[in-house]
Design an enzyme around this catalytic site. Structure first.
Site, short mmCIF file in Angstrom:
data_model
loop_
_atom_site.label_atom_id
_atom_site.label_comp_id
_atom_site.label_asym_id
_atom_site.label_seq_id
_atom_site.Cartn_x
_atom_site.Cartn_y
_atom_site.Cartn_z
N GLY A 1 14.87 -14.42 66.28
CA GLY A 1 16.29 -14.34 65.92
C GLY A 1 16.85 -15.53 65.16
O GLY A 1 18.06 -15.77 65.19
N ASN B 1 17.16 -15.88 61.92
CA ASN B 1 18.07 -15.39 60.87
C ASN B 1 19.39 -14.91 61.48
O ASN B 1 20.45 -15.13 60.90
CB ASN B 1 17.40 -14.27 60.07
CG ASN B 1 16.52 -14.83 58.98
OD1 ASN B 1 17.02 -15.40 58.01
ND2 ASN B 1 15.21 -14.71 59.14
N HIS C 1 13.43 -9.93 53.92
CA HIS C 1 11.97 -9.86 53.95
C HIS C 1 11.44 -11.17 53.36
O HIS C 1 11.94 -11.65 52.34
CB HIS C 1 11.48 -8.66 53.12
CG HIS C 1 10.00 -8.52 53.14
ND1 HIS C 1 9.33 -8.00 54.24
CD2 HIS C 1 9.05 -8.84 52.23
CE1 HIS C 1 8.03 -8.02 53.98
NE2 HIS C 1 7.83 -8.52 52.77
N ASP D 1 10.57 -1.96 52.94
CA ASP D 1 10.65 -3.17 52.10
C ASP D 1 10.78 -2.83 50.61
O ASP D 1 10.20 -3.50 49.75
CB ASP D 1 9.41 -4.06 52.30
CG ASP D 1 9.27 -4.54 53.73
OD1 ASP D 1 10.30 -4.69 54.41
OD2 ASP D 1 8.13 -4.77 54.17
C1 GAR Z 1 11.76 -13.40 59.16
O1 GAR Z 1 10.88 -14.21 58.42
C2 GAR Z 1 12.08 -12.12 58.41
O2 GAR Z 1 12.16 -12.30 57.03
C3 GAR Z 1 10.89 -11.26 58.78
O3 GAR Z 1 10.68 -11.52 60.14
C4 GAR Z 1 11.06 -12.87 60.42
C5 GAR Z 1 12.00 -12.85 61.60
O4 GAR Z 1 12.29 -14.16 62.01
N1 GAR Z 1 11.15 -9.88 58.52
C6 GAR Z 1 10.23 -9.03 58.04
O5 GAR Z 1 9.09 -9.34 57.84
C7 GAR Z 1 10.76 -7.63 57.76
N2 GAR Z 1 9.82 -6.88 56.97
P1 GAR Z 1 13.57 -14.46 62.89
O6 GAR Z 1 13.48 -13.51 64.09
O7 GAR Z 1 13.43 -15.89 63.30
O8 GAR Z 1 14.77 -14.18 62.05
#
Ligand code: GAR
Length: 223
Positions: free
Chosen positions: A17, A19, A114, A150
């Site tokens: 989480g 982001n 992404h 994506d």
């Molecule tokens: C992030 O790097 C996001 O871009 C990626 O998962 C991670 C989540 O991190 N999403 C994908 O790959 C979607 N296809 P977070 O939980 O720390 O935000």
């Protein structure tokens, strides 16, 4: 004085989480055009969900394993979103595919981040894919969600260099730092209707001089 009505945003997560935390921090600014009205995780044990709860945000654990099918899961999800009068969905590390029906219902109102410069390196292990392809620049993309994974219309991207010494975790950390800057900016563009979707194209409203003030051109639109 005209009070700007903030868009009500639901953030969907599956894990850490970080982001989501960047979006929550941005939304605490008084002039940010969106408020975080709900955080939902499909994994009850997600660390991000515990964090959101500690912050006093409205949270729901919606364990997909408890539903017999994707449409059943999404039916409950839709009810929660309606109950909270959600305008926009921000997927933030939400690792579940949505059905075409759900995507169609939220088309133009659901965005995702992404960790690659789409359309390159979709799916999982994006940083490993980038390193093995030998590209010298990678980054992240915020896009409207479409039925294909994506692949939806792109709202904003940030680029970072790939260094010769980079291992997967080095690149992941560099891209993640850019994600935390890009995602709040891109959500703001959608929430204040500067970026919207017409069929399969992102249309822009009055981006103005702010869009051309970054000579280094690593962020586009310029943030
Ligand atoms: C992030 O790097 C996001 O871009 C990626 O998962 C991670 C989540 O991190 N999403 C994908 O790959 C979607 N296809 P977070 O939980 O720390 O935000």
């Amino acid at each position: 004085m005209n009070q700007v009505v903030k868009k009500r945003v639901a953030i969907l997560i599956s894990g850490r989480g970080s982001n989501m935390q960047a979006l929550v921090a941005a939304a605490r600014e008084p002039d940010y055009p969106a408020e975080i009205a709900l955080v939902i995780s499909n994994r009850p044990e997600a660390p991000g969900l515990a964090w959101a709860r500690e912050q006093g945000l409205p949270t729901v654990a919606l364990d997909h394993k408890r539903y017999e099918s994707r449409p059943h899961f999404e039916g409950q999800l839709q009810s929660l979103l309606e109950l909270s009068r959600i305008d926009l969905i921000a997927l933030a590390g939400f690792m579940r595919l949505m059905t075409p029906d759900f995507v169609a219902r939220w088309y133009g109102r659901m965005i995702n981040i992404h960790p690659s410069l789409l359309p390159a390196f979709k799916g999982l292990d994006t940083h490993r894919q980038a390193l093995s392809a030998g590209v010298r620049i990678s980054g992240c993309t915020v896009h409207f969600v479409s039925a294909e994974m994506d692949a939806g219309p792109i709202i904003a991207q940030a680029a970072v260099p790939i260094l010769c010494s980079d291992k997967e975790q080095d690149l992941a950390a560099r891209v993640l730092t850019a994600e935390h800057k890009l995602y709040p900016a891109a959500l703001a563009l959608v929430a204040n209707d500067q970026a919207s979707l017409r069929e399969t194209t992102v249309v822009w409203q009055s981006f103005g001089a702010a869009g051309i003030n970054h000579p280094e051109a690593l962020f586009s639109p310029s943030l």
